[in-house]
Structures are given as structure tokens and as C-alpha cells.
Design a protein around this motif. Structure first.
Motif, PDB file in Angstrom:
ATOM      1  N   GLY A 120       0.810  -1.203   0.000  1.00 53.81           N
ATOM      2  CA  GLY A 120       0.000   0.000   0.000  1.00 53.81           C
ATOM      3  C   GLY A 120       0.844   1.254   0.000  1.00 53.81           C
ATOM      4  N   GLU A 121       0.168   2.365  -0.211  1.00 49.42           N
ATOM      5  CA  GLU A 121       0.853   3.640  -0.281  1.00 49.42           C
ATOM      6  C   GLU A 121       0.909   4.287   1.097  1.00 49.42           C
ATOM      7  N   ALA A 122       1.921   5.103   1.297  1.00 48.81           N
ATOM      8  CA  ALA A 122       2.030   5.915   2.497  1.00 48.81           C
ATOM      9  C   ALA A 122       2.300   7.343   2.071  1.00 48.81           C
ATOM     10  N   ALA A 123       1.712   8.303   2.786  1.00 50.46           N
ATOM     11  CA  ALA A 123       1.891   9.718   2.455  1.00 50.46           C
ATOM     12  C   ALA A 123       2.745  10.375   3.525  1.00 50.46           C
ATOM     13  N   PHE A 124       3.671  11.230   3.098  1.00 51.58           N
ATOM     14  CA  PHE A 124       4.578  11.922   4.008  1.00 51.58           C
ATOM     15  C   PHE A 124       4.546  13.414   3.704  1.00 51.58           C
ATOM     16  N   ASP A 125       4.578  14.205   4.752  1.00 47.26           N
ATOM     17  CA  ASP A 125       4.695  15.652   4.583  1.00 47.26           C
ATOM     18  C   ASP A 125       6.158  16.027   4.400  1.00 47.26           C
ATOM     19  N   VAL A 126       6.355  17.099   3.657  1.00 47.80           N
ATOM     20  CA  VAL A 126       7.691  17.661   3.487  1.00 47.80           C
ATOM     21  C   VAL A 126       7.524  19.174   3.399  1.00 47.80           C
ATOM     22  N   THR A 127       8.419  19.911   4.053  1.00 45.59           N
ATOM     23  CA  THR A 127       8.293  21.369   4.107  1.00 45.59           C
ATOM     24  C   THR A 127       9.576  22.011   3.573  1.00 45.59           C
ATOM     25  N   PHE A 128       9.411  22.845   2.538  1.00 46.16           N
ATOM     26  CA  PHE A 128      10.542  23.552   1.932  1.00 46.16           C
ATOM     27  C   PHE A 128      10.528  25.014   2.360  1.00 46.16           C
ATOM     28  N   ASP A 129      11.722  25.580   2.563  1.00 43.25           N
ATOM     29  CA  ASP A 129      11.836  27.026   2.675  1.00 43.25           C
ATOM     30  C   ASP A 129      11.716  27.621   1.283  1.00 43.25           C
ATOM     31  N   TRP A 130      10.869  28.652   1.142  1.00 48.45           N
ATOM     32  CA  TRP A 130      10.791  29.304  -0.170  1.00 48.45           C
ATOM     33  C   TRP A 130      12.054  30.132  -0.398  1.00 48.45           C
ATOM     34  N   GLU A 131      12.704  29.894  -1.554  1.00 50.95           N
ATOM     35  CA  GLU A 131      13.927  30.606  -1.910  1.00 50.95           C
ATOM     36  C   GLU A 131      13.679  31.357  -3.207  1.00 50.95           C
ATOM     37  N   LYS A 132      13.888  32.656  -3.172  1.00 48.14           N
ATOM     38  CA  LYS A 132      13.603  33.451  -4.366  1.00 48.14           C
ATOM     39  C   LYS A 132      14.479  33.046  -5.537  1.00 48.14           C
ATOM     40  N   GLU A 133      15.693  32.461  -5.261  1.00 48.46           N
ATOM     41  CA  GLU A 133      16.553  32.021  -6.355  1.00 48.46           C
ATOM     42  C   GLU A 133      15.955  30.827  -7.091  1.00 48.46           C
ATOM     43  N   ILE A 134      15.074  30.104  -6.412  1.00 46.19           N
ATOM     44  CA  ILE A 134      14.430  28.945  -7.039  1.00 46.19           C
ATOM     45  C   ILE A 134      13.221  29.388  -7.851  1.00 46.19           C
ATOM     46  N   GLY A 135      12.428  30.281  -7.294  1.00 40.28           N
ATOM     47  CA  GLY A 135      11.224  30.697  -8.007  1.00 40.28           C
ATOM     48  C   GLY A 135      10.286  29.519  -8.202  1.00 40.28           C
ATOM     49  N   VAL A 136       9.926  29.265  -9.445  1.00 43.25           N
ATOM     50  CA  VAL A 136       9.027  28.144  -9.753  1.00 43.25           C
ATOM     51  C   VAL A 136       9.860  26.889  -9.997  1.00 43.25           C
ATOM     52  N   PRO A 137       9.694  25.856  -9.182  1.00 43.01           N
ATOM     53  CA  PRO A 137      10.462  24.624  -9.410  1.00 43.01           C
ATOM     54  C   PRO A 137       9.917  23.829 -10.588  1.00 43.01           C
ATOM     55  N   GLY A 138      10.832  23.264 -11.370  1.00 46.04           N
ATOM     56  CA  GLY A 138      10.426  22.418 -12.494  1.00 46.04           C
ATOM     57  C   GLY A 138      10.907  20.998 -12.339  1.00 46.04           C
ATOM     58  N   ALA A 139      11.694  20.753 -11.297  1.00 49.63           N
ATOM     59  CA  ALA A 139      12.231  19.420 -11.036  1.00 49.63           C
ATOM     60  C   ALA A 139      12.683  19.382  -9.582  1.00 49.63           C
ATOM     61  N   PHE A 140      13.038  18.201  -9.108  1.00 48.45           N
ATOM     62  CA  PHE A 140      13.622  18.100  -7.772  1.00 48.45           C
ATOM     63  C   PHE A 140      14.601  16.937  -7.727  1.00 48.45           C
ATOM     64  N   VAL A 141      15.546  17.036  -6.784  1.00 50.22           N
ATOM     65  CA  VAL A 141      16.528  15.982  -6.542  1.00 50.22           C
ATOM     66  C   VAL A 141      16.103  15.232  -5.289  1.00 50.22           C
ATOM     67  N   VAL A 142      16.182  13.913  -5.327  1.00 48.58           N
ATOM     68  CA  VAL A 142      15.881  13.123  -4.138  1.00 48.58           C
ATOM     69  C   VAL A 142      17.096  12.264  -3.795  1.00 48.58           C
ATOM     70  N   ARG A 143      17.431  12.227  -2.520  1.00 43.39           N
ATOM     71  CA  ARG A 143      18.496  11.351  -2.025  1.00 43.39           C
ATOM     72  C   ARG A 143      17.913  10.445  -0.948  1.00 43.39           C
ATOM     73  N   ASN A 144      18.154   9.167  -1.118  1.00 48.58           N
ATOM     74  CA  ASN A 144      17.676   8.157  -0.177  1.00 48.58           C
ATOM     75  C   ASN A 144      18.870   7.645   0.619  1.00 48.58           C
ATOM     76  N   GLU A 145      18.955   8.047   1.888  1.00 49.97           N
ATOM     77  CA  GLU A 145      20.075   7.622   2.732  1.00 49.97           C
ATOM     78  C   GLU A 145      19.741   6.368   3.537  1.00 49.97           C
ATOM     79  N   HIS A 146      18.598   5.748   3.244  1.00 49.07           N
ATOM     80  CA  HIS A 146      18.231   4.509   3.929  1.00 49.07           C
ATOM     81  C   HIS A 146      18.959   3.311   3.324  1.00 49.07           C
ATOM     82  N   HIS A 147      18.756   2.159   3.953  1.00 50.11           N
ATOM     83  CA  HIS A 147      19.366   0.927   3.463  1.00 50.11           C
ATOM     84  C   HIS A 147      18.580   0.299   2.314  1.00 50.11           C
ATOM     85  N   SER A 148      17.302   0.642   2.200  1.00 49.74           N
ATOM     86  CA  SER A 148      16.456  -0.048   1.226  1.00 49.74           C
ATOM     87  C   SER A 148      15.775   0.947   0.297  1.00 49.74           C
ATOM     88  N   GLU A 149      15.300   0.428  -0.811  1.00 51.81           N
ATOM     89  CA  GLU A 149      14.641   1.259  -1.810  1.00 51.81           C
ATOM     90  C   GLU A 149      13.186   1.499  -1.455  1.00 51.81           C
TER      91      GLU A 149
END
Length: 868
Positions: A98-127
Motif C-alpha cells: 500500500g501507499e504511504a503519504a509523508f509531509d515535506v516542508t521547503f523554505d521558499w527561496e527566491k533564487e528557485i522561483g518556480v520549481p520544475g524538477a527536484f533531486v531526491v536522495r535516499n540515505e536509507h538501506h532499502s529502496e
């Protein structure tokens, strides 16, 4: 002087907005599935992930700007500060996939403006399987949605961080400049261009090509060696996905094979693998198919000293109560098998061994399959309705090389058939489009001499049929041919059989139909099904992922129709099409099966896969601009063709609406660098054995793009559905659709002829239904004919927000409505008593191209892709 309360310039507005948004937080929600093994959570992985969280090793996301480039990083989009998934430890995924939902909170950065992509890093042991990220209230944009649908492995498994793009659609030239480099780098990663690699691992995301050099297993013995398919004039073939496995010890040109227990881990790019539900189905398939690898002592316990059914009643017991377990089998199982691995195959709860569902062909009437009417109807509405042709010359000629194969002209004469033409002469019947042929002569004759050195005893066949005034077909002659005993150059020896309903002659006619069906079953599985659907589609999948960005409109159009295909094909090469696999066990061509399909690929053309072109080429339809689909059927009541044309037109309308939105003229097609690279690689690498063929579309016009995409979608959806999901309904009762023959036609004066005269059913079963291959074939087609609970059907998407283009979403809804109308039309036609081929003596309504379905063995439903 009066001062307005509003800013007087856009610059003032920007300054004011930035000031207003300082310190603003952007709320996001991530939907994912934690690692699972089949339907059960990997508890070890879950525990390790919790430890990682406590140690500060979390899942981080960084937004990438679509509007501001970084001058210190090749003007690639600015990358923001990391934000982390919240409450991983306390958010417990359910005990299913099943699916699980997680909240994530970003600081708004004016240098970013409108995001068109994001980078994800998984530091856990599993996928984990990342489905979506949704940002709310992004300054200057509002809601931003990212469709990911990808497995994300621990960061140390990747050389490059994982990047995901928003659900906007761009041609390459229209991509916002800050995202362009990310777009290009992602394709480089998928191609693996910058990697030196050996055997590919489950976390690798590399799409590459290989020959079909993984079918044989010469280390097991010379009888398991098979030729490499692809890369040669002798054995041309489409390419398959590369695994990088090392070569065998015996033959450096043959790739080593996995053990059966490793089938679930065969390499395909992780995002091409089946989901947990489909994996469960595959495991069930392996268990059902265990008879092919059972140790000899288990085979002996199952079938004793006989390999034959004694009567039709014994076959029917397979559906009514199963087989009795022989003495000793339960003890052997408990002593020699781990856990419950054979639970699917061997029941120990009081049920008998191998009880099968009742196939539709015998559900209402157990003898209807014997009739000529049902035999002929299934050529138009069975599992291989794509082979019958209109007869345009008499007697039928051969296209085999006379210098090699001598005179192969048919020996059917007017005396054989003219009395069955309802008063017409042969010339009149041909002129009035009344004669049709199921022609398996030229295809099988060059292989028969070798095939018949195995346990097989088969013929090459021609079956002539007459179109009655009520729209049904009747078989009027079957010609069975063998290579000349003195050599191929002397042609063949043939015998012609005609219908009979009396005495031993009626049994001989039943045998003749059986031999013709054996030919047709081989053609169905190896050509219509495997080659024309599975094998030819795989290069389209590979090339699309290597050359078309996920942002590209054609990638978004075709991606649902590639779902699971590489996994299905890779699994098939492990247990179905391999040396000693299921296909060689149950198809009469035996060890020559895949080699024969290579010979058929020599005549394959991409344009002929378009349904109207195929029907016209086979002579069963003619072009007619006044007809609703641009072609007029010469057999009006031809269920596959009639329903297929409805779906073809609906698909083409959808594709035209879609492509016309992004491509306003031919020049845009020509200037689309990714599109051109995809088509060039598809032809030049994926189908490189056919790359010089002039019939390939040049991909220079909008019409070529629309026709090509329509054809790809039709093959992956409607064509595959028509020849796959009715297999158990029609072929689950093997006497109705035999796949092999172990004896030649009984000759008068022999014991076999006497048995045919006195006990025709037993003689038929001895010839066409040996017990173990029959059981294996039934188990195989039962699994292949089932829909899983997570099936996606034509017109459906796995996420509603797959694009931001409102016009495209509306066109998609229109497509769905068209499909609903087609369903209603099919239901209405199936109730029309004038359309006799839609129901037939066996009382099986033709529903294989009914677009939707429930899960299970339904004999209907058109999935979006070739995923089994």
C-alpha cells in the motif's frame, strides 16, 4: 498628488512579492510505497530504515528552479536547500503493497522561483517506490505536481542523484533552459553511456540492447544449445534488453542463464519490473509450470507408465474434480520440497491434483467443439483470428524457392471442392469473394523434415473454406503435406481430406482438422503472439527510454503502453521460450520453435501491423472511403476485424488529437531532435536486421507520426488482447485446440487405423493430447489468460494528473467515452442473432476486444500494454 496603492511597475511588483514571501514555507506531500517483497513488508529493511532515521540518515528532497540558472554550474537550474520527509518512523506502511503519504516542508527561496524538477536522495538501506510529490501554494505558480512512479535506491547505488520533473510537457527545443541540462543528463544516465559495466544489477537504470543469445544452455549439454537470434542474415530478430550476464563456459556467444529459483530477479530496469501483485501472479505461474522441471521420479508418480488419456471423460475430470494424487506423491513432496513452494500445484487439503476451471468452449456444450462450424468460427473469433486470407487463385500456389523445394503447388482439385460451393464454379466463388484459406504450408514445410525427427509427427497444411450466405464459413478441404522422402528438391507428398459425417471417414476428417490446428497453434504462439506482439515491441520500449525524455509528449503518450513488457519478455525467456522451456514442451515445433519465429521475422513489416493494412493485405477487406473505418470487410461478420476496427479508429482519433496539439506542422516533426533520435535508433539498432527495408516510415510528417503511434498502441493493446486473453477459454480444452501431434494420420490396414475405427476418441487423444504436455499447456494458458487486480485497461492512466495540458486531458476523456460506446456496441452485436460468428455452436460471445474487464479469467478486456 494622489498615490495609487498598487505598484506602478512589474519590477515594484516583483520586489513587493519577494518581500512578502520571505520566510514563507512551501508545504508538500510525498506519496510512496516502502520496500516490499511480493505482498509482505521486508521487516529487516523496515527496521534498518528506522535506525537510519534515528541516526539522521533520512530521505531528502531539493527543488530545482525552472526559471533561474546557476552561472557557476553551466546555467543549470538553481538547486535549493534540502527538505526531509517527516515522520518516516511513525508512519507505518500497511502490511500489503500500500501507499504511504509523508509531509515535506521547503523554505521558499527566491533564487528557485518556480520549481520544475527536484533531486531526491535516499540515505536509507532499502529502496522505496516514489509515486508523486505535490507542492501547494508555490509563489507565482500555485500548485506544482510531480509524477515520479519510480524506484529510488539508496544514494550509494547511484553515480548521479535522482532527478524528477514536474508533469509539464515540453518538446526538447521548448524546455526551459535551466532544465535542459538536467533533461539531457537523465537520458545519458538511462543509456548508461558513461559507465563501464558488467552484469547489470537490480538498481541499475540502464536500457540497452542485446541479441537473443540467452535462449540456449550449452553448459547443460549440446541438446540445449540454440542459435543466436539477431545480428545475422540467417537468423534476423528484434533486439531484447541487455542484462550483461557473462557468457557460458561452453559457448562464448551464448549468455549464461539464471537458475529457475532466480526467475523473479531477472534483470530489467527496475521501473520496468512488475509490481507486487503482478509478481505474485508470476510466482503462481512458475509453480503451475513446475511439471517441466520436475524430477523424473515425480513425473513417474504423476503419470505412471502412461503418457496418454484413455478417454474424453478422463480429460473432462480435470475440470470436474481434478486428478487423483498417486500413492507416494505426498510423501515425496513433504520429504523433498521446502516450505509451501508447491502449494499451487499440489493440494493437501482434500482437493484433487490440478483441478482447472471449465473452459468456455465446453461450458455450455461439451461436443460443439467437434463441429465444422465451430472450427471455422474460431478462425474469425478465436485466439488466432489474424491469419485467415481470401483465396485469389486456384489451386493455391507456393512461394517457396523451386530450386530448393521443388514444386509445392497444392494438390487440391476442383473435384475435391466444387460440390461444396453452393452451385458456384471455383472461378465464380473466387470472383464473388467466397473462398478463403488458412495457409500454413509454406511457413512450416522448410522445417518439417527436422521437426519430425523429434517426438513430433506433423504436416504442413492448407485449409480451404467457403463463405456461406449467412456469413459463416465452412471448411471444404484440408491438404496435409510432408517433404518428399527422396529430398526437398522433389517437392512434397500431399493428401487431401474433405468433410464427412459418417463412420471412420468422419474420424479421419476430425484428425485432418486436428493437424491443421496444430499448425495454427504453432503460428499463433510463435508468430501472432510472441513475435508480432512481445518481441517486436521491446525495441520500441528500449529506444523510447533512451532517446525520449519523460518530458517529451510522445514519451507521455506511449509510456502506458510499454508497462511491464520488458519484464514479461525477460521472464518468458527464462521459462517459456528457452531451450527445454514450456514452449518447446507444448508446441509441435519443439526445439526449432524460436528459430522458426526468426524465419517469420524475415517477412515482418511495421506498416503491415496497422490493422487496416493487415486486413487489406490478407484480402479480407478492401479500401472503401465510404465505409466507417475506410475499409470494407469482405466477411461482414468477422468479429475480430469488426471490433478491432472500432478500437483502431478510436485509438487513431485520440493519437491525432494528441499529436496535433504539440505538432502544428511537418517541420516540427522533422526538427524534433529527440523524436528523430528515437526513430533512428529504433530502426538502426532495435530492429537493425530490418533497418535497410524501404517500408519504414521516415518520420518526417505528422501523418507518419500519428500512424506510427497508433500502430504501436494497437499492437500493445488490442492486438495482444485478441490473441492472448482468450487462450484458456478456447485452448484450455486441448482437444479443441491441439498444439502438438505425436502420430501421423492412421493408414488403412494398420493397428492405428483399427483403433481409429473402433475407439476414435482414444486415437485422437493419443495423437493430439499426450498427458504431461497437455497439463503443462493448460496450466500455462490459464495463467496467461488472467487479468491481475492492478490491471490498467485501454484509456486508463495510473495517475489522473499525468499532464498539465487541459486540452489533452479533455481529449483523453473523449477517448474513454469512445471506448465506453464501443463496449455498448459490442454488447449489442453479441445479441444480434444474425451475426452467427459472434456466438457460434459453443455459445462463446466474442468479448476479447471488449475494452474493460474485471480481474481474473474473464475472456475480455484490453489492457494498455503487453504485460504478461
Amino acid at each position: 498628488m494622489l498615490h495609487s496603492k498598487y505598484p506602478t511597475s512589474s519590477q515594484d511588483t516583483t520586489v513587493d512579492t519577494q518581500h512578502k514571501n520571505e520566510g514563507k514555507k512551501i508545504k508538500g506531500r510525498v506519496v510512496l510505497m516502502k520496500k516490499v517483497v511480493l505482498d509482505v513488508n521486508d521487516l529487516k529493511a523496515s527496521i534498518l530504515d528506522r535506525v537510519d532515521e534515528l541516526l539522521g540518515k533520512a530521505v531528502s528532497l531539493r527543488l530545482i528552479s525552472s526559471v533561474n540558472g546557476d552561472p557557476e554550474n553551466e546555467l543549470k537550474g538553481k538547486v535549493g536547500k534540502p527538505a526531509y520527509l517527516e515522520n518516516w518512523v511513525t508512519t507505518i506502511a500497511p502490511l500489503t503493497a500500500g501507499e504511504a503519504a509523508f509531509d515535506v516542508t521547503f523554505d521558499w527561496e527566491k533564487e528557485i522561483g518556480v520549481p520544475g524538477a527536484f533531486v531526491v536522495r535516499n540515505e536509507h538501506h532499502s529502496e522505496f517506490y516514489l509515486k508523486t510529490l505535490t507542492l501547494e501554494d508555490v509563489p507565482g505558480e500555485g500548485r506544482v505536481h510531480f509524477v515520479c512512479n519510480s524506484w529510488v535506491y539508496p544514494a550509494d547505488k547511484y553515480k548521479k542523484d535522482r532527478v524528477f520533473f514536474s508533469n509539464k510537457t515540453y518538446l526538447s527545443s521548448d524546455t526551459p533552459k535551466p532544465l535542459q541540462k538536467f533533461r539531457e543528463e537523465e537520458l545519458v544516465n538511462l543509456r548508461g553511456d558513461d559507465e563501464e559495466r558488467g552484469e547489470l544489477q537490480e538498481w541499475d537504470r540502464v536500457y540497452d540492447y542485446a541479441y537473443y543469445n540467452d535462449l540456449g544452455n550449452p553448459d547443460k549439454g549440446p541438446e540445449y544449445a540454440r542459435p543466436v537470434l539477431g545480428g545475422s542474415i540467417e537468423y534476423p530478430y528484434p533486439r531484447r534488453g541487455k542484462t550483461g550476464r557473462p557468457a557460458t563456459k561452453t559457448d562464448p556467444n551464448t549468455e549464461s542463464r539464471l537458475k529457475l529459483i532466480q526467475i523473479l530477479n531477472v534483470y530489467v530496469p527496475r521501473d520496468e519490473r512488475f509490481g507486487p501483485i503482478k509478481m505474485s501472479d508470476l510466482l503462481a505461474y512458475v509453480l503451475k509450470s513446475i511439471p517441466q522441471v520436475l524430477k523424473p521420479e515425480i513425473r513417474d508418480l504423476l503419470v505412471g507408465n502412461k503418457d496418454e488419456f484413455e478417454s474424453m471423460e478422463e480429460v473432462l475430470k480435470l475440470y470436474e474434480g481434478g486428478l487423483e494424487l498417486p500413492d507416494g506423491i505426498l510423501k515425496y513432496i513433504s520429504d523433498s520440497t521446502p516450505g509451501e513452494i508447491f502449494k499451487e500445484l499440489f493440494r493437501t487439503d482434500g482437493e484433487k491434483f490440478l483441478k482447472f476451471p471449465v473452459p468456455q468452449v465446453i461450458k455450455e456444450d461439451k461436443s460443439a467443439w467437434r463441429t465444422d462450424e465451430e472450427f471455422a468460427r474460431e478462425l474469425l473469433a478465436g485466439v488466432n483470428p489474424v491469419t485467415i486470407r481470401r483465396l485469389q487463385e486456384f489451386p493455391p500456389s507456393s512461394e517457396l524457392d523451386r530450386e530448393v523445394y521443388g514444386d509445392q503447388t497444392s494438390q487440391i482439385t476442383k473435384e475435391h471442392i466444387e460440390h461444396n460451393l453452393n452451385g458456384l464454379t471455383i472461378d465464380e466463388a473466387i470472383m464473388n469473394n467466397k473462398l478463403f484459406i488458412l495457409n500454413h504450408h509454406d511457413a512450416w514445410m522448410p522445417y518439417l523434415r527436422r521437426i519430425n525427427t523429434t517426438s513430433t509427427k506433423a504436416y504442413a497444411s492448407r485449409t480451404l473454406l467457403f463463405l456461406n450466405n449467412d456469413g459463416t464459413l465452412k471448411p471444404i478441404a484440408i491438404e496435409l503435406s510432408l517433404p518428399h522422402p527422396d529430398g526437398d528438391q522433389f517437392g512434397c507428398i500431399s493428401k487431401v481430406y474433405t468433410p464427412s459425417s459418417q463412420g471412420v471417414e468422419s474420424s479421419i476428417w476430425q484428425f485432418a482438422k486436428g493437424y491443421a490446428l496444430v499448425n495454427d497453434s504453432g503460428c499463433h504462439q510463435l508468430f501472432s503472439h510472441w513475435l508480432r506482439a512481445h518481441a517486436v515491441t521491446e525495441p520500441f520500449v528500449i529506444a523510447a527510454n533512451r532517446q525520449l525524455s519523460v518530458l517529451h509528449p510522445i514519451h507521455k503518450l506511449l509510456h502506458p503502453h510499454f508497462r511491464g513488457t520488458m519484464n514479461a519478455n525477460a521472464s518468458a525467456r527464462q521459462v517459456l521460450t528457452n531451450a527445454g522451456g514450456v514452449i518447446e514442451e507444448i508446441i509441435f515445433a519443439s526445439k526449432f520453435s524460436m528459430e522458426w519465429s526468426s524465419a517469420m521475422y524475415k517477412d515482418w513489416t511495421f506498416p503491415d501491423q496497422a490493422l487496416p493494412a493487415d486486413l487489406i493485405k490478407r484480402g479480407v477487406a478492401v479500401e472503401d472511403s465510404s465505409a466507417s473505418h475506410g475499409v470494407r470487410l469482405l466477411i461482414e461478420d468477422y468479429p475480430y476485424a469488426a471490433d478491432g476496427l472500432e478500437l483502431w479508429t478510436a485509438i487513431k482519433t485520440w493519437v491525432k488529437d494528441y499529436c496535433s496539439f504539440y505538432y502544428k506542422n511537418d517541420q516540427m516533426v522533422q526538427n524534433d531532435s529527440e523524436l528523430q533520435s528515437w526513430w533512428k535508433e529504433l530502426r538502426g539498432v532495435g530492429h537493425s536486421d530490418k533497418k535497410e527495408e524501404p517500408w519504414w516510415p521516415k518520420m518526417q510528417t505528422c501523418d507518419e507520426l500519428i500512424e506510427s503511434c497508433t500502430t504501436i498502441i494497437y499492437i500493445a493493446s488490442a492486438h495482444h488482447a485478441a490473441i492472448n486473453y482468450g487462450q484458456y477459454s478456447i485452448g484450455g480444452f486441448v482437444p479443441n485446440r491441439p498444439t502438438l501431434s505425436r502420430r501421423f494420420m492412421p493408414e488403412e490396414g494398420t493397428p492405428e487405423y483399427e483403433e481409429l475405427r473402433t475407439n476414435p476418441d482414444k486415437a485422437f487423444l493419443k495423437t493430439f493430447a499426450p498427458q504431461l504436455p497437455t497439463l503443462l499447456g493448460m496450466a500455462t494458458v490459464e495463467i496467461l489468460s488472467r487479468h491481475p487486480t492492478d490491471e490498467l485497461y485501454l484509456g486508463q492512466r495510473d495517475t489522473a494528473e499525468w499532464t498539465t495540458d487541459a486540452d489533452i486531458l479533455q481529449a483523453s476523456e473523449d477517448f474513454k467515452k469512445n471506448l465506453e460506446a464501443i463496449e455498448a456496441k459490442i454488447e449489442k452485436m453479441n445479441k444480434d442473432e444474425r451475426l452467427k460468428n459472434r456466438f457460434g455452436p459453443a455459445k462463446i460471445p466474442y468479448t476479447l476486444l471488449y475494452p474493460s474487464s474485471e480481474p481474473g479469467l474473464t475472456n475480455k478486456g484490453v489492457p494498455t500494454s503487453i504485460n504478461i
